[in-house]
Write a protein that holds these residues in place. Structure first.
Motif, PDB file in Angstrom:
ATOM      1  N   PRO A 199       0.903  -1.357  -0.066  1.00 27.37           N
ATOM      2  CA  PRO A 199      -0.091   0.043   0.178  1.00 27.37           C
ATOM      3  C   PRO A 199       0.757   1.476  -0.063  1.00 27.37           C
ATOM      4  O   PRO A 199       0.360   2.252  -0.702  1.00 27.37           O
ATOM      5  N   VAL A 200       1.856   1.148   0.520  1.00 26.97           N
ATOM      6  CA  VAL A 200       2.882   2.225   0.572  1.00 26.97           C
ATOM      7  C   VAL A 200       3.485   2.526  -0.633  1.00 26.97           C
ATOM      8  O   VAL A 200       3.734   3.771  -1.212  1.00 26.97           O
ATOM      9  N   LEU A 201       3.798   1.324  -1.462  1.00 31.61           N
ATOM     10  CA  LEU A 201       4.539   1.568  -2.701  1.00 31.61           C
ATOM     11  C   LEU A 201       3.745   2.121  -3.729  1.00 31.61           C
ATOM     12  O   LEU A 201       4.410   2.796  -4.841  1.00 31.61           O
ATOM     13  N   VAL A 202       2.269   2.014  -3.676  1.00 29.49           N
ATOM     14  CA  VAL A 202       1.569   2.520  -4.582  1.00 29.49           C
ATOM     15  C   VAL A 202       0.893   4.011  -4.489  1.00 29.49           C
ATOM     16  O   VAL A 202       0.444   4.354  -5.155  1.00 29.49           O
ATOM     17  N   VAL A 203       1.335   4.593  -3.084  1.00 29.64           N
ATOM     18  CA  VAL A 203       0.750   5.620  -2.843  1.00 29.64           C
ATOM     19  C   VAL A 203       1.233   6.951  -3.709  1.00 29.64           C
ATOM     20  O   VAL A 203       0.530   7.887  -3.923  1.00 29.64           O
ATOM     21  N   TRP A 204       2.542   6.749  -4.092  1.00 34.68           N
ATOM     22  CA  TRP A 204       2.783   7.925  -4.784  1.00 34.68           C
ATOM     23  C   TRP A 204       2.023   7.986  -6.228  1.00 34.68           C
ATOM     24  O   TRP A 204       2.019   9.347  -6.810  1.00 34.68           O
ATOM     25  N   MET A 205       1.663   6.997  -6.843  1.00 36.99           N
ATOM     26  CA  MET A 205       0.894   7.084  -7.885  1.00 36.99           C
ATOM     27  C   MET A 205      -0.488   7.588  -7.801  1.00 36.99           C
ATOM     28  O   MET A 205      -1.178   8.562  -8.408  1.00 36.99           O
ATOM     29  N   VAL A 206      -0.941   7.698  -6.608  1.00 35.47           N
ATOM     30  CA  VAL A 206      -2.198   8.104  -6.153  1.00 35.47           C
ATOM     31  C   VAL A 206      -2.381   9.606  -5.909  1.00 35.47           C
ATOM     32  O   VAL A 206      -3.204  10.183  -6.357  1.00 35.47           O
ATOM     33  N   PHE A 207      -1.178  10.197  -5.703  1.00 35.12           N
ATOM     34  CA  PHE A 207      -0.858  11.508  -5.426  1.00 35.12           C
ATOM     35  C   PHE A 207      -0.882  12.165  -6.797  1.00 35.12           C
ATOM     36  O   PHE A 207      -1.323  13.466  -7.281  1.00 35.12           O
ATOM     37  N   ILE A 208      -0.270  11.500  -7.975  1.00 35.53           N
ATOM     38  CA  ILE A 208      -0.157  12.134  -9.321  1.00 35.53           C
ATOM     39  C   ILE A 208      -1.397  12.052  -9.966  1.00 35.53           C
ATOM     40  O   ILE A 208      -2.347  12.935 -10.487  1.00 35.53           O
ATOM     41  N   VAL A 209      -2.390  10.745  -9.815  1.00 34.49           N
ATOM     42  CA  VAL A 209      -3.552  10.636 -10.397  1.00 34.49           C
ATOM     43  C   VAL A 209      -4.666  11.603  -9.790  1.00 34.49           C
ATOM     44  O   VAL A 209      -5.578  12.127 -10.413  1.00 34.49           O
ATOM     45  N   LYS A 210      -4.442  11.971  -8.363  1.00 30.35           N
ATOM     46  CA  LYS A 210      -5.211  12.964  -7.884  1.00 30.35           C
ATOM     47  C   LYS A 210      -5.536  13.983  -8.224  1.00 30.35           C
ATOM     48  O   LYS A 210      -6.399  14.683  -8.656  1.00 30.35           O
ATOM     49  N   ARG A 211      -4.321  14.722  -9.048  1.00 25.89           N
ATOM     50  CA  ARG A 211      -4.244  15.888  -9.976  1.00 25.89           C
ATOM     51  C   ARG A 211      -4.936  15.836 -11.304  1.00 25.89           C
ATOM     52  O   ARG A 211      -5.461  16.813 -11.635  1.00 25.89           O
ATOM     53  N   LEU A 212      -5.214  14.599 -11.536  1.00 28.58           N
ATOM     54  CA  LEU A 212      -6.136  14.193 -12.914  1.00 28.58           C
ATOM     55  C   LEU A 212      -7.441  14.000 -12.577  1.00 28.58           C
ATOM     56  O   LEU A 212      -8.259  14.237 -13.631  1.00 28.58           O
ATOM     57  N   MET A 213      -7.820  13.495 -11.397  1.00 22.21           N
ATOM     58  CA  MET A 213      -9.170  13.331 -11.280  1.00 22.21           C
ATOM     59  C   MET A 213      -9.613  13.810  -9.821  1.00 22.21           C
ATOM     60  O   MET A 213      -9.657  13.381  -8.921  1.00 22.21           O
ATOM     61  N   ARG A 214      -9.417  15.107  -9.953  1.00 19.33           N
ATOM     62  CA  ARG A 214      -9.915  15.807  -8.572  1.00 19.33           C
ATOM     63  C   ARG A 214     -11.184  15.618  -8.185  1.00 19.33           C
ATOM     64  O   ARG A 214     -11.411  15.935  -6.791  1.00 19.33           O
ATOM     65  N   GLU A 215     -12.181  15.003  -8.801  1.00 16.67           N
ATOM     66  CA  GLU A 215     -13.363  14.899  -8.489  1.00 16.67           C
ATOM     67  C   GLU A 215     -13.722  13.457  -7.643  1.00 16.67           C
ATOM     68  O   GLU A 215     -14.612  13.478  -7.306  1.00 16.67           O
ATOM     69  N   VAL A 216     -12.604  12.791  -7.783  1.00 13.90           N
ATOM     70  CA  VAL A 216     -12.765  11.535  -6.925  1.00 13.90           C
ATOM     71  C   VAL A 216     -11.898  11.716  -5.647  1.00 13.90           C
ATOM     72  O   VAL A 216     -10.625  12.093  -5.621  1.00 13.90           O
ATOM     73  N   ARG A 217     -12.167  11.176  -4.640  1.00 10.57           N
ATOM     74  CA  ARG A 217     -11.559  11.368  -3.185  1.00 10.57           C
ATOM     75  C   ARG A 217     -10.294  10.713  -3.302  1.00 10.57           C
ATOM     76  O   ARG A 217     -10.045   9.413  -3.891  1.00 10.57           O
ATOM     77  N   PHE A 218      -9.246  10.808  -2.538  1.00 14.34           N
ATOM     78  CA  PHE A 218      -7.877  10.262  -2.424  1.00 14.34           C
ATOM     79  C   PHE A 218      -8.159   9.120  -1.783  1.00 14.34           C
ATOM     80  O   PHE A 218      -7.329   7.915  -2.451  1.00 14.34           O
ATOM     81  N   THR A 219      -9.022   8.915  -0.733  1.00  9.82           N
ATOM     82  CA  THR A 219      -9.092   7.563  -0.448  1.00  9.82           C
ATOM     83  C   THR A 219      -9.514   6.404  -1.225  1.00  9.82           C
ATOM     84  O   THR A 219      -9.277   5.292  -1.197  1.00  9.82           O
ATOM     85  N   ARG A 220     -10.542   6.903  -2.055  1.00 12.58           N
ATOM     86  CA  ARG A 220     -10.908   5.804  -3.143  1.00 12.58           C
ATOM     87  C   ARG A 220      -9.911   5.486  -4.038  1.00 12.58           C
ATOM     88  O   ARG A 220      -9.745   4.300  -4.469  1.00 12.58           O
ATOM     89  N   LEU A 221      -9.028   6.535  -4.505  1.00 10.44           N
ATOM     90  CA  LEU A 221      -8.160   6.140  -5.468  1.00 10.44           C
ATOM     91  C   LEU A 221      -7.106   5.552  -4.832  1.00 10.44           C
ATOM     92  O   LEU A 221      -6.631   4.266  -5.430  1.00 10.44           O
ATOM     93  N   TRP A 222      -6.698   5.629  -3.528  1.00  9.61           N
ATOM     94  CA  TRP A 222      -5.895   4.697  -2.862  1.00  9.61           C
ATOM     95  C   TRP A 222      -6.295   3.284  -2.877  1.00  9.61           C
ATOM     96  O   TRP A 222      -5.697   2.367  -2.925  1.00  9.61           O
ATOM     97  N   ALA A 223      -7.668   3.212  -2.338  1.00 10.41           N
ATOM     98  CA  ALA A 223      -8.169   2.149  -2.130  1.00 10.41           C
ATOM     99  C   ALA A 223      -8.302   1.283  -3.526  1.00 10.41           C
ATOM    100  O   ALA A 223      -7.884  -0.248  -3.412  1.00 10.41           O
ATOM    101  N   ALA A 224      -8.574   1.639  -4.447  1.00 10.70           N
ATOM    102  CA  ALA A 224      -8.478   1.217  -5.948  1.00 10.70           C
ATOM    103  C   ALA A 224      -7.029   0.646  -6.363  1.00 10.70           C
ATOM    104  O   ALA A 224      -6.755  -0.683  -6.780  1.00 10.70           O
ATOM    105  N   SER A 225      -6.048   1.360  -5.885  1.00  8.07           N
ATOM    106  CA  SER A 225      -4.801   1.154  -6.218  1.00  8.07           C
ATOM    107  C   SER A 225      -4.189  -0.156  -5.175  1.00  8.07           C
ATOM    108  O   SER A 225      -3.530  -1.122  -5.807  1.00  8.07           O
TER     109      SER A 225
END
Length: 311
Positions: free
Chosen positions: A67-93
């Protein structure tokens, strides 16, 4: 097996299953969301291997570190999908890397899932990674979903369900074969029955070949085996049988049983005949074109006798 094809389809399987998991967990209202969620899942699915293999970096395949290894991608994706919560993106990852990579690895080879709390490697060994019954339906499901305007997740969900049912079928088949082999070939000395996929010589594109199993019976003096078929229908006599008169030491390594010769000058004899006379067991076979005959003097102890002793 062709190593390059194996590696390519191995990585493809991780990537597609991870992408499919993220695809159904995230919104797909437009093309941007589709591409971003697909990319996030695909990259999450291969992330553990980007940080090292299971031997040199066991933490990269741990459920606690991924879960820690993928968190950096979630920060990047969050900039592209601002309408989606960070926790939802991280859970999917996280789910993409757990299911798309760790679960798939577990089905094929050993994985140190609980590192650093345990060094034990877990393995189910029901598939050869790169199995087309995994990557092909995922490819079809994702391709169809990209061509739809409505219900875009349905083909991907169907593909995921197919893969999960396929893995369950493989687990059931392995258990059925294990019971059949143990019943058909009882062994008096300490032994282990090993059931594994039969796709090991080359990367074949024949779908039926990936459904089949082979078996090995490893004991203190014998290593024998053969092909089992889909559900054990091929059982009916071992295809090969090796005898080690000095004995073998059975141990576990990376979640699987291995046999190590007890003597430095171990002889591996290809068995051609075995029989019992007056309650004494005999074995005859060849090693380097020399015929050997052994008889069992006590449980687990064999001595060489004249090769003209017949069964």
């Amino acid at each position: 097996m062709d190593s390059q094809l194996y590696l390519f389809f191995h990585i493809l399987s991780h990537s597609l299953l991870g992408a499919a998991i993220a695809y159904v967990m995230l919104p797909q209202d437009n093309w941007r969301q589709r591409m971003v969620s697909f990319s996030l899942g695909a990259l999450s699915g291969v992330t553990p291997d980007l940080f090292g293999g299971r031997d040199g970096a066991p933490w990269s395949h741990s459920i606690f570190f991924t879960p820690v290894l993928v968190v950096w991608m979630v920060f990047i994706v969050k900039r592209l999908m601002r309408e989606v919560r960070f926790t939802r993106l991280w859970a999917a990852s996280i789910l993409a890397v757990w299911v798309g990579h760790l679960m798939l690895d577990l089905m094929g080879h050993d994985v140190p899932l609980l590192f650093p709390f345990s060094d034990k490697s877990f393995v189910l060994g029901v598939i050869t990674l790169g199995d087309p019954w995994i990557w092909l339906p995922l490819t079809i499901g994702i391709a169809i979903s990209f061509g739809l305007k409505f219900r875009t997740k349905l083909p991907v969900m169907t593909a995921i369900l197919f893969v999960l049912l396929y893995l369950m079928l493989k687990l059931m088949a392995k258990e059925i074969i294990a019971h059949k082999v143990e019943a058909a070939y009882p062994v008096s000395e300490q032994s282990h029955y090993i059931i594994e996929p039969d796709t090991y010589l080359e990367y074949t594109f024949q779908p039926a070949a990936w459904l089949k199993y082979r078996y090995r019976i490893v004991s203190e003096h014998h290593v024998r085996g053969g092909r089992a078929g889909w559900f054990g229908e091929k059982l009916g006599g071992v295809s090969w049988h090796y005898f080690h008169p000095e004995g073998l030491e059975l141990m576990r390594s990376r979640g699987v049983v291995i046999a190590v010769p007890r003597a430095n000058k171990d002889i591996s004899i290809t068995v051609t005949d075995e029989w019992a006379r007056e309650g004494v067991n005999y074995i005859q076979g060849k090693a380097e074109d020399t015929l050997y005959t052994y008889k069992e003097v006590t449980d687990g102890q064999w001595i060489k006798v004249d090769s003209d002793v017949g069964g």
